[in-house]
Design an enzyme around this catalytic site. Structure first.
Site, PDB file in Angstrom:
ATOM      1  N   GLU A 175      -3.705   8.236   7.700  1.00 46.75           N
ATOM      2  CA  GLU A 175      -4.559   7.176   7.177  1.00 46.75           C
ATOM      3  C   GLU A 175      -5.061   6.130   8.074  1.00 46.75           C
ATOM      4  O   GLU A 175      -6.240   5.783   8.212  1.00 46.75           O
ATOM      5  CB  GLU A 175      -4.077   6.726   5.812  1.00 46.75           C
ATOM      6  CG  GLU A 175      -4.956   6.046   5.150  1.00 46.75           C
ATOM      7  CD  GLU A 175      -4.650   5.378   3.754  1.00 46.75           C
ATOM      8  OE1 GLU A 175      -5.440   5.020   2.876  1.00 46.75           O
ATOM      9  OE2 GLU A 175      -3.205   5.886   3.412  1.00 46.75           O
ATOM     10  N   HIS A 192       0.748  -1.391   0.143  1.00 44.32           N
ATOM     11  CA  HIS A 192      -0.121  -0.087  -0.124  1.00 44.32           C
ATOM     12  C   HIS A 192       0.968   1.147  -0.097  1.00 44.32           C
ATOM     13  O   HIS A 192       0.489   1.993  -0.550  1.00 44.32           O
ATOM     14  CB  HIS A 192      -1.061  -0.068   1.245  1.00 44.32           C
ATOM     15  CG  HIS A 192      -1.594   1.479   1.289  1.00 44.32           C
ATOM     16  ND1 HIS A 192      -1.094   2.162   2.487  1.00 44.32           N
ATOM     17  CD2 HIS A 192      -2.740   1.947   0.962  1.00 44.32           C
ATOM     18  CE1 HIS A 192      -2.010   3.279   2.349  1.00 44.32           C
ATOM     19  NE2 HIS A 192      -2.937   2.974   1.624  1.00 44.32           N
ATOM     20  N   GLU A 240       2.028   2.195  -3.428  1.00 43.10           N
ATOM     21  CA  GLU A 240       0.855   2.795  -4.315  1.00 43.10           C
ATOM     22  C   GLU A 240       0.933   4.278  -3.838  1.00 43.10           C
ATOM     23  O   GLU A 240       0.823   5.141  -4.975  1.00 43.10           O
ATOM     24  CB  GLU A 240      -0.456   2.495  -3.469  1.00 43.10           C
ATOM     25  CG  GLU A 240      -1.672   3.038  -4.074  1.00 43.10           C
ATOM     26  CD  GLU A 240      -2.894   2.824  -3.129  1.00 43.10           C
ATOM     27  OE1 GLU A 240      -3.752   3.633  -2.988  1.00 43.10           O
ATOM     28  OE2 GLU A 240      -3.078   1.702  -2.738  1.00 43.10           O
ATOM     29  N   HIS A 241       1.223   4.805  -2.753  1.00 41.90           N
ATOM     30  CA  HIS A 241       1.345   6.123  -2.398  1.00 41.90           C
ATOM     31  C   HIS A 241       2.836   6.703  -3.006  1.00 41.90           C
ATOM     32  O   HIS A 241       2.731   7.902  -3.717  1.00 41.90           O
ATOM     33  CB  HIS A 241       1.621   6.411  -1.127  1.00 41.90           C
ATOM     34  CG  HIS A 241       0.299   6.326   0.056  1.00 41.90           C
ATOM     35  ND1 HIS A 241      -0.126   7.460   0.692  1.00 41.90           N
ATOM     36  CD2 HIS A 241      -0.742   5.567  -0.100  1.00 41.90           C
ATOM     37  CE1 HIS A 241      -1.411   7.077   1.266  1.00 41.90           C
ATOM     38  NE2 HIS A 241      -1.460   6.029   0.743  1.00 41.90           N
TER      39      HIS A 241
END
Length: 433
Positions: free
Chosen positions: A128, A47, A50-51
């Site tokens: 997040e 993840h 992805e950023h």
């Protein structure tokens, strides 16, 4: 829509999915990897990657440059990470195909991965994590997954933990890219305007754009079989998180099926009729007749090697035991034949699924994800029409059979968030579900 698979000389698989009457085009790159394949201690890496690919590339040096390039097209770009796959896409007017492919290829083949950007983004991801933790309707899903998939790569949150995320370095991203982001482990989907998607020049453009120099990456599609498990769900059946909330949130589910199981189409229909819409059994009984909740819905996971099937709901904390029992009763009524599935219910569930798919597939990004994920996860090309026919072919007996096989007494698992400190009473409740 007639998707076709093309194998480029550089090893990249490309699916073209022409859509008549559509002026947009989605370029989507899907990777045969996800959070369950991360190294131990590096949870959240997939993840986090992805950023990071949005923070700058060899050609588009900064996040601002990348964003400005896409904004100048009036386009959208985004990404998503799951337990078993990851995806990155640009959706734009079809005339901007070249820029869309260039940006996407640069992001995945030549990201800068600067340590300064990584350190700054750690704070973003920590926030997040805080955000999802503060949303019990979302967080209860993490609690349930940690419980039932513990001991496997599925047993941690996709986003990772604060400790694991803050420990990640540039070298970790590069090692992950090397193992999982070789061209043979990726599928590129072009879905949208037929004249552009079907053009021979488009495939030439893609091959040229994906011929960019990268650091060493493994060739071919990566074998994941040894990383899977034949183990069933963990034996633990209850997880309670005490929290002062105005609404109790729970997931109640039984062991389900994996994504290659031939019963999956019957399971789709079962999920729809139990809790897929406002005429479903759960919505009717739990919300409409009893007023126990605001939301109640079917919940399912289907992974390579296991899955779950059940219900999630947000309910009145003072009536949570009633809500859990009533929800379980609806499943057992069908499984035991006490309240048999009717022909009208079957037809309604089938037409609901077919209608929703027809609406969703008017968007090129949804179409790209539909055909691409089937190739990445199952190694097959399936049209929407083929899936609809399989849904339509499901029989009453097939749905009843899969309900009998999945909804077994004493096999349910429960995750619950709410203002409760008495775990024993929920332990007693779950024993008989």
């Amino acid at each position: 829509m007639n998707p076709k698979l093309h194998q480029l000389s550089n090893g990249l698989s490309v699916i073209t999915a022409p859509m008549k009457g559509v002026e947009s085009l989605t370029v989507m790159l899907l990777a045969n990897t996800g959070s369950r394949f991360e190294p131990i201690g590096k949870e959240g890496l997939a993840h986090f990657l992805e950023h990071m690919v949005f923070k700058g590339t060899k050609k588009y040096l900064t996040a601002q440059k990348l964003a400005a390039t896409i904004d100048a097209l009036g386009a959208d770009f985004n990404a998503f990470t799951s337990h078993e796959y990851a995806g990155y896409y640009v959706k734009a007017a079809a005339k901007h195909l070249s820029t869309a492919v260039d940006v996407l290829s640069d992001m995945l083949l030549q990201p800068t991965l600067n340590e300064e950007d990584i350190e700054r983004e750690k704070g973003v991801i920590v926030e997040e994590i805080n955000m999802y933790h503060d949303q019990p309707a979302s967080h209860v899903g993490n609690l349930f997954a940690r419980m039932v998939y513990q001991g496997s790569g599925l047993g941690h949150d996709i986003i990772g933990t604060k400790d694991s995320v803050t420990a990640i370095k540039s070298a970790d991203f590069r090692a992950f890219l090397s193992q999982w982001y070789g061209l043979g482990n990726l599928v590129l989907v072009l879905a949208g305007k037929a004249e552009v998607v079907e053009s021979a020049e488009t495939l030439k453009l893609v091959e040229e754009m994906f011929d960019k120099k990268t650091e060493d990456r493994l060739e071919g599609k990566q074998e994941i079989t040894e990383l899977l498990s034949d183990d069933q769900l963990a034996k633990q059946r209850l997880h309670l998180e005490q929290r002062e909330t105005q609404q109790a949130h729970f997931i109640l589910a039984w062991p389900g099926i994996n994504r290659t199981d031939e019963r999956k189409y019957a399971a789709y229909v079962l999920s729809a009729l139990m809790g897929g819409n406002m005429s479903s059994r759960l919505f009717t009984e739990v919300r409409e007749k009893r007023g126990l909740c605001y939301y109640v819905r079917s919940t399912t996971d289907q992974f390579h090697d296991k899955g779950i099937f059940g219900v999630s709901a947000g309910v009145d904390p003072g009536r949570v035991e009633e809500a859990i029992q009533v929800s379980a009763d609806e499943f057992h009524k069908l499984a035991t034949g006490k309240q048999k599935l009717t022909k009208s219910e079957l037809s309604r569930a089938q037409e609901y699924l077919i209608g929703k798919w027809a609406l969703n597939m008017e968007d090129s990004d949804t179409m790209a994800q539909f055909v691409g994920l089937r190739q990445v996860l199952l190694g097959e090309i399936e049209t929407v029409q083929e899936m609809m026919r399989k849904i339509q072919a499901v029989t009453l007996e097939e749905v009843n059979q899969v309900a009998r096989e999945l909804i077994l007494p004493g096999e349910a698992r429960l995750a619950l968030i709410g203002p409760y400190d008495d775990q024993d009473k929920f332990g007693e409740l779950i024993k008989n579900l």
